[in-house]
Design a protein around this motif. Structure first.
Motif, short mmCIF file in Angstrom:
data_model
loop_
_atom_site.label_atom_id
_atom_site.label_comp_id
_atom_site.label_asym_id
_atom_site.label_seq_id
_atom_site.Cartn_x
_atom_site.Cartn_y
_atom_site.Cartn_z
N GLU A 293 0.85 -1.19 0.00
CA GLU A 293 0.00 0.00 0.00
C GLU A 293 0.89 1.24 0.00
N ILE A 294 0.61 2.15 -0.92
CA ILE A 294 1.41 3.37 -1.03
C ILE A 294 0.47 4.58 -1.14
N PRO A 295 0.33 5.37 -0.07
CA PRO A 295 -0.38 6.64 -0.21
C PRO A 295 0.55 7.65 -0.87
N LEU A 296 0.29 7.99 -2.12
CA LEU A 296 1.18 8.87 -2.87
C LEU A 296 1.03 10.32 -2.44
N SER A 297 -0.20 10.71 -2.14
CA SER A 297 -0.51 12.06 -1.71
C SER A 297 -1.94 12.04 -1.20
N LYS A 298 -2.47 13.19 -0.87
CA LYS A 298 -3.87 13.22 -0.46
C LYS A 298 -4.81 13.01 -1.64
N HIS A 299 -4.22 12.90 -2.85
CA HIS A 299 -5.02 12.71 -4.06
C HIS A 299 -4.85 11.33 -4.68
N ALA A 300 -4.01 10.48 -4.13
CA ALA A 300 -3.74 9.22 -4.82
C ALA A 300 -3.32 8.13 -3.83
N LEU A 301 -3.78 6.91 -4.10
CA LEU A 301 -3.46 5.75 -3.26
C LEU A 301 -3.29 4.53 -4.14
N ILE A 302 -2.23 3.75 -3.88
CA ILE A 302 -2.04 2.46 -4.52
C ILE A 302 -2.29 1.38 -3.49
N GLN A 303 -3.12 0.41 -3.83
CA GLN A 303 -3.37 -0.77 -3.01
C GLN A 303 -3.27 -2.00 -3.90
N GLY A 304 -2.24 -2.79 -3.69
CA GLY A 304 -2.07 -3.96 -4.54
C GLY A 304 -1.97 -3.58 -6.00
N ASP A 305 -2.88 -4.13 -6.82
CA ASP A 305 -2.85 -3.86 -8.26
C ASP A 305 -3.51 -2.55 -8.63
#
Length: 435
Positions: A293-305
């Protein structure tokens, strides 16, 4: 760097400087030197009444050697070669009975797009795109009889090639020192290439967007590990697992044998670190990254795929794609500066669709809502350091303290401006004479 534990350092402080002269290029101190627009007068010398309309024609330098201005190195060579020579000296003079941590943050490939002629000559590109002149005053050294014609893609390729040569020289130096077999070399980028034409000649093809954006072209950056310490069976293996640049901290201190890496000396003032140890993944002990899980910013989040883009306030910018040959004679910022409406959330499978072409938000609304909620929860714990030090300058200045210290204390070089003892200054000496 010295204040953060490094024994020695050679660096510049600001966002960028001139490769040839190390002149300050992107700071409030670089051009106006504290110009007091309100009173329309220069304010360099704070021990005398400011003298209206008197210009000093100063050129501040941004190059620092551990504890003081790098006057002995300023203007003597192309900056990246100065860094290379210093790294070679460190390796040659190091006591090999002790561990060595050497951190190299290249200036290349970054604007201004300046590079020696011998590297330009290796690339036979036409003058296909010249907009990078906006942030590159010249390409070659000011001592050259003439400047090279602008060709942004050619300049950028040449700078990357120069970085290749520097890494090769470093590896050779480590071999000669007899420590390559005990070395772990980590190479990583902090972001994707900038695609705005004024500052770059890079392309992120086939990814979407570029630096300054949350699209994959801005955040999916390359990295590799090498060195004799890397297990033989892991060399040449390609990993598609997600990691974050913050994870290198936990990885390196773990390899150094440090087990407690959270500093709680501030009584809870700072949150626990977010870094995760990647060595089990890199060494082959594990097949999956600990980072899913990578919260890139308050505008974007990666979870798995999956990746959520959710810009609630305004359209999401820099949403275009560069071509395989970019920039070229027909390129314009309109190629990349496209706005997309992601106010309700855009969803992409960045494993199958790395170019972020297919928005899945309409077909997977429950996934969008779940990731929105998760991003809002994570945002509550985003941390920004609001520590404020004490400026060392006199009170009531009309210019930033950093500029005043450069002019009045460091002889025209940018340097530290907080918690510095300036009592040794001779206030009978006009500031311009100190330069």
């Amino acid at each position: 760097p010295y204040g953060r534990g490094y024994e020695t350092s050679l660096h510049y402080f600001e966002h960028k400087n001139d490769y040839w002269t190390q002149a300050c290029m992107q700071s409030s101190c670089c051009s106006n030197y504290g110009w007091n627009a309100k009173d329309n007068q220069e304010t360099h010398d704070f021990w005398e009444t400011p003298r209206p309309q008197q210009h000093y024609n100063l050129s501040l330098v941004d190059l620092w050697d551990t504890l003081g201005p790098a006057k002995h190195l300023n203007g003597t060579d192309y900056e990246e070669f100065l860094f290379l020579e210093r790294m070679k000296q460190i390796i040659r003079n190091h006591d090999m009975d002790n561990p060595l941590f050497l951190f190299y943050a290249p200036h290349v490939a970054h604007c201004p797009l300046q590079v020696p002629q011998e590297y330009l000559d290796r690339f036979d590109f036409d003058n296909d795109e010249v907009t990078c002149q906006a942030q590159t005053p010249r390409i070659l050294s000011p001592t050259s009889k003439s400047d090279a014609p602008f060709s942004c893609r050619k300049q950028y390729h040449a700078m990357v090639n120069l970085l290749d040569d520097i890494l090769k020289s470093l590896v050779e130096e480590l071999f000669q020192a007899g420590i390559w077999n005990d070395t772990l070399l980590v190479f990583t980028s902090d972001n994707g290439g900038p695609t705005l034409l004024e500052e770059s000649g890079s392309t992120n093809f086939d990814l979407r967007g570029g630096k300054y954006s949350d699209w994959e072209g801005g955040v999916r950056a390359v990295a590799f590990v090498s060195g004799g310490y890397l297990p033989i069976q892991r060399r040449g293996v390609v990993l598609e697992e997600p990691v974050h640049i913050a994870d290198w901290y936990a990885t390196l201190v773990g390899l150094a044998g440090i087990t407690h890496i959270d500093d709680d000396s501030q009584g809870g003032r700072y949150p626990p670190i977010d870094a995760m140890d990647l060595w089990p993944l890199l060494s082959g002990l594990e097949t999956l990254s600990p980072r899913q899980e990578i919260p890139l910013s308050k505008h974007a989040l990666i979870q798995g795929d999956y990746k959520l883009i959710w810009n609630k306030e305004q359209p999401t910018s820099q949403s275009g794609w560069t071509g395989p040959v970019y920039p070229n004679a027909t390129s314009s910022n309109s190629d990349i500066c496209i706005d997309v409406d992601c106010k309700d959330g855009c969803l992409f499978d960045v494993t199958k669709d790395r170019g972020e072409h297919v928005d899945l938000a309409q077909t997977m609304p429950h996934k969008v809502q779940a990731m929105k909620k998760r991003l809002l929860d994570l945002e509550q714990f985003f941390f920004e350091n609001d520590d404020k030090g004490d400026d060392s300058c006199p009170m009531d200045l009309d210019m930033p303290c950093a500029c005043w210290m450069a002019i009045n204390y460091y002889g025209g070089f940018l340097g530290p401006y907080q918690e510095v003892d300036i009592s040794i200054l001779d206030r009978s000496t006009p500031a311009d004479r100190l330069l």
